[in-house]
Design a protein around this motif. Structure first.
Motif, short mmCIF file in Angstrom:
data_model
loop_
_atom_site.label_atom_id
_atom_site.label_comp_id
_atom_site.label_asym_id
_atom_site.label_seq_id
_atom_site.Cartn_x
_atom_site.Cartn_y
_atom_site.Cartn_z
N ILE A 251 0.85 -1.19 0.00
CA ILE A 251 0.00 0.00 0.00
C ILE A 251 0.89 1.24 0.00
O ILE A 251 1.82 1.35 0.79
CB ILE A 251 -0.93 0.01 1.23
N GLU A 252 0.58 2.16 -0.90
CA GLU A 252 1.35 3.40 -1.00
C GLU A 252 0.69 4.50 -0.18
O GLU A 252 -0.55 4.64 -0.17
CB GLU A 252 1.42 3.83 -2.47
N LYS A 253 1.50 5.26 0.52
CA LYS A 253 0.97 6.37 1.30
C LYS A 253 0.66 7.54 0.36
O LYS A 253 1.53 8.00 -0.38
CB LYS A 253 1.97 6.81 2.37
N VAL A 254 -0.58 8.01 0.38
CA VAL A 254 -1.05 9.04 -0.56
C VAL A 254 -1.36 10.32 0.21
O VAL A 254 -1.99 10.29 1.28
CB VAL A 254 -2.30 8.55 -1.31
N ALA A 282 -0.76 4.49 10.98
CA ALA A 282 -0.28 3.34 10.22
C ALA A 282 -1.45 2.65 9.54
O ALA A 282 -2.59 2.67 10.04
CB ALA A 282 0.45 2.36 11.14
N THR A 283 -1.15 2.00 8.42
CA THR A 283 -2.20 1.30 7.67
C THR A 283 -2.70 0.10 8.49
O THR A 283 -1.90 -0.73 8.94
CB THR A 283 -1.66 0.80 6.33
N PRO A 284 -4.01 -0.01 8.71
CA PRO A 284 -4.55 -1.14 9.47
C PRO A 284 -4.24 -2.48 8.80
O PRO A 284 -4.11 -2.57 7.58
CB PRO A 284 -6.05 -0.87 9.51
N VAL A 303 -4.70 6.88 2.95
CA VAL A 303 -4.74 8.30 3.30
C VAL A 303 -5.04 8.42 4.78
O VAL A 303 -6.06 7.90 5.27
CB VAL A 303 -5.81 9.05 2.48
N ASP A 304 -4.15 9.08 5.50
CA ASP A 304 -4.36 9.35 6.93
C ASP A 304 -5.23 10.59 7.07
O ASP A 304 -4.83 11.70 6.72
CB ASP A 304 -3.00 9.55 7.60
#
Length: 795
Positions: A251-254, A282-284, A303-304
């Motif tokens: 997963i890429e942080k966007v 953080a990504t679940p 997306v945070d």
């Protein structure tokens, strides 16, 4: 009265304790009797045990016997054979009635220990059936068998990770981790993690295959690769262990800065893009597991919602920042094709959402797998699937008709129609079949239906090509309407070739990632000293290093030795020319030597058959005759003389010890009396003939030999100085003499066998070898080689 009551109560309590401690042995002996299960007596031999096991296993195998009790009976039969086939386990059962189930897997049986002052307690003292007959839900629901693991679990591990527990019925430590394991299973399974349990008592083969050598053990399986869990069994640790199994860049942080670039790569990656919105930094883990399951179809970004770098992104797509959201984008990046928002994102909801949006509206056919999924083979009349394919030439030319084709596909999104496009340069074989009767103008549109998996299709090209005009759209729409009423509109048929894999060029990148994963695993195992699991990898690494050392390092030393030999060779040749009075070029063979040494074997009664009698046709064994006292000197000279001829594959080199085989030599030379006639004094006629320095060229197949006699060319104080210069020159020329001439003049023989004289016996061997290869030497044929009785015993 009270005293008797007290004694009775004490005895009763002691009896209860005794039964509690030792009744499991008695009950187990009554429940399970391997002799009774196999129908054998206690005196049965191993052959009878094996025969009974094969017969019963064939009869009660669950795949063949549909009896509900077949599986339990098959397990008993297997367990009985396991006990009785081992002499140690059988003796233990005969003495104590113990089938050794209490023993921890991978550990040796501890002997019973006696202590006078106190009792000794360890796990093996208590033989309680902790899980026997009352297995926890996980041990029944998730039980794995070897064939199931190989055929189902390993392929499925490429879509989801598996958490597998290794346990046994009599494992004391397994009880302690059971509550934690149960909680972790309930949490992880709902997220999409596969769960498995292996009982070493029934699936020892699978446990050995996984490399699990103790119980309890926990391991993870992903992409067919096994990783062991090394930490304390805590739910958080198990959760983190599963998360670490997953690839790093799923997963890429966007953010606001890169979301346009992320969504705009749909055409290059040929995938829809999903944006996951949540309030966690953080990504679940749930999203990571989903991304791993659909990594071949969809690209995921996270997306945070709490980050200041994503505020404009949240406003643009009107995201509710309180609850998680999931948006999927296809060809249009300004608005999502679909979206969901829920307070609790469950795996089933996410799966339904992603699986219904796995493909773009008009994806590119990049491989056969995608083609099979987009255009499945016809099954029934009601489940027909028609593919509408746009054929283009180059990537830039898509803009001419692709936009119109995409617009047409968006407005005609019926389930029976699938739209796609293909690049003619990348899939030339496919396009040549579909456009074989049409002109070469592009783009073109073809409607097809697959009829079988062998590649047969029925299709219809749309006449006039495709420019994206309203007229083109009308003709395509009319053809699709006619096709729904009459499938025979697809009048042409063909067999399509398999599509090229356009992403195959990324193999190097995948290989690098695989190497990185293995190195990471190696470092982890090294950190935890898990030597047993590391042994296959260590063996592979050391084997590779050994091969590298043997083929590269040793070869480098060999090459340097060859160079040194080449540099010193001209000097030896010049010396030989000065000594022999002949050019060194005459000693060179037509084939260059392959080694920097001469391999010379001894001709004995052991090597006699292979090196002479059964010598292959065309092969010659060159044999030097020597004695124990002259062995070192003659072999050194022999090696120098014949070295340049070792490149010939038909020549073999040996030596014959006259001290051991004089009788055989005389028997052989009876067929060459004239050639070996040596004049001796009458007084010395009764002495043994000296053949030291003679060389025999033996052709075992054609049964002939050639003979070399020593010729002296060096300085020798015992030479006959009365010889004339003509005779001396003639002696040096190496020409053979006639029988009459040999009687007129004696062949010079030294009276004392000094080292210098022996060394000069082989001075003319190089010239003789040249004549041997030319075939100009006289040959002496024999009816048969002397028998083994002519080979005398070693002295």
């Amino acid at each position: 009265m009270r005293i008797s009551h007290f004694i009775f109560s004490s005895r009763f309590e002691f009896l209860v304790i005794f039964l509690l401690l030792f009744s499991p042995h008695l009950l187990r002996a009554a429940e399970f009797d391997p002799y009774k299960v196999l129908g054998l007596s206690k005196t049965a031999s191993q052959t009878q045990i094996k025969k009974a096991y094969k017969q019963l296993a064939r009869e009660w195998h669950p795949d063949k016997n549909k009896n509900p009790e077949a599986e339990d009976m098959f397990i008993k039969i297997t367990k009985s054979y396991e006990v009785l086939s081992s002499e140690e386990k059988r003796a233990n059962y005969d003495k104590y009635g113990d089938t050794d189930d209490t023993q921890a897997y991978g550990q040796q049986r501890q002997p019973f220990r006696h202590y006078h002052d106190s009792f000794y307690f360890d796990e093996s003292f208590f033989h309680f059936p902790f899980n026997k007959g009352n297995r926890d839900f996980a041990d029944n629901k998730y039980m794995l068998h070897y064939s199931q693991y190989i055929n189902d679990i390993v392929p499925d591990s490429f879509k989801k990770p598996y958490l597998i527990k290794i346990t046994s019925d009599w494992c004391f430590s397994c009880i302690h981790i059971e509550p934690i394991w149960k909680e972790a299973v309930q949490e992880l399974e709902t997220m999409g993690v596969g769960i498995g349990v292996v009982d070493v008592g029934y699936e020892r083969r699978l446990a050995n295959h996984l490399g699990a050598h103790r119980t309890p053990s926990i391991l993870g399986l992903i992409n067919g690769k096994v990783t062991f869990f090394h930490y304390a069994v805590v739910r958080e640790h198990l959760r983190q262990f599963v998360e670490n199994l997953l690839p790093q860049k799923l997963i890429e942080k966007v953010t606001d800065k890169n979301y346009l670039e992320f969504l705009g790569n749909y055409q290059e990656e040929n995938k829809p893009h999903v944006l996951l919105f949540d309030r966690l930094r953080a990504t679940p883990l749930l999203f990571k597991l989903t991304a791993f399951a659909y990594k071949d179809y969809v690209q995921f970004g996270y997306v945070d919602q709490t980050s200041s770098e994503s505020k404009s992104l949240l406003r643009q797509y009107n995201i509710n920042t309180i609850i998680p959201a999931m948006l999927i984008f296809k060809e249009k990046t300004d608005q999502p094709a679909d979206m969901i928002q829920a307070r609790e994102m469950k795996r089933q909801i996410i799966d339904d959402f992603v699986s219904s949006n796995k493909f773009l509206l008009v994806p590119r056919l990049v491989n056969q797998k995608l083609f099979d999924e987009l255009c499945p083979v016809k099954q029934t009349h009601r489940r027909r699937k028609y593919c509408v394919i746009l054929i283009t030439v180059e990537q830039d030319s898509i803009s001419n008709g692709y936009a119109a084709f995409l617009e047409f596909a968006s407005s005609n999104s019926k389930d029976i129609f699938r739209f796609a496009y293909v690049n003619q340069k990348q899939q030339k074989a496919l396009c040549d079949v579909l456009l074989k009767d049409l002109d070469s103008t592009f783009p073109q549109v073809v409607i097809l239906e697959r009829r079988n998996t062998a590649g047969r299709v029925f299709y219809k090209p749309i006449s006039g090509g495709w420019n994206g005009s309203e007229d083109d759209k009308f003709k395509l729409l009319k053809s699709l309407e006619q096709l729904q009423m009459d499938p025979s509109v697809l009048s042409k048929d063909a067999v399509l070739p398999e599509l090229n894999n356009e992403f195959a060029a990324m193999f190097l990148l995948r290989w690098i990632y695989t190497v990185y994963d293995y190195l990471s695993q190696f470092g982890e195992d090294l950190l935890h000293n898990n030597w047993r699991e590391m042994m296959p990898l260590l063996s592979l690494i050391f084997s590779a290093l050994f091969i590298l050392f043997g083929t590269v390092v040793i070869q480098a030393f060999s090459d340097s030795g060859d160079d040194k030999q080449v540099k010193t060779k001209p000097k030896d040749d010049s010396q030989k020319t000065a000594e022999n009075g002949s050019p060194s070029s005459t000693n060179q063979s037509s084939r260059a030597p392959k080694k920097n040494f001469v391999e010379v074997t001894e001709l004995t009664d052991i090597t006699y058959i292979s090196n002479l009698v059964r010598l292959r046709p065309g092969h010659i064994n060159v044999v030097l005759v020597l004695t124990d006292s002259t062995k070192n000197v003659l072999l050194s000279k022999f090696a120098k003389e014949v070295y340049s001829f070792t490149g010939s594959l038909t020549l073999h080199f040996s030596f014959l010890n006259m001290d051991k085989h004089h009788e055989w030599m005389e028997s052989l030379l009876e067929f060459a009396q004239d050639a070996v006639q040596i004049d001796t004094d009458e007084d010395d006629s009764h002495h043994r003939q000296d053949y030291t320095g003679y060389v025999l060229a033996l052709n075992g197949y054609k049964k002939y030999f050639c003979l070399f006699k020593p010729v002296y060319t060096g300085e020798d104080q015992d030479l006959d100085i009365s010889k004339s210069p003509e005779e001396e020159a003639r002696s040096r020329s190496g020409s053979s003499f006639s029988k009459n001439e040999s009687h007129q003049r004696k062949t010079v023989q030294p009276k004392v066998g000094t080292s210098l004289q022996i060394h000069h016996k082989l001075d003319r061997l190089g010239l003789w070898m040249e004549r041997l290869l030319e075939g100009t030497l006289p040959r002496y044929y024999i009816p048969s080689w002397p028998g083994l009785e002519k080979i005398t015993a070693s002295k």
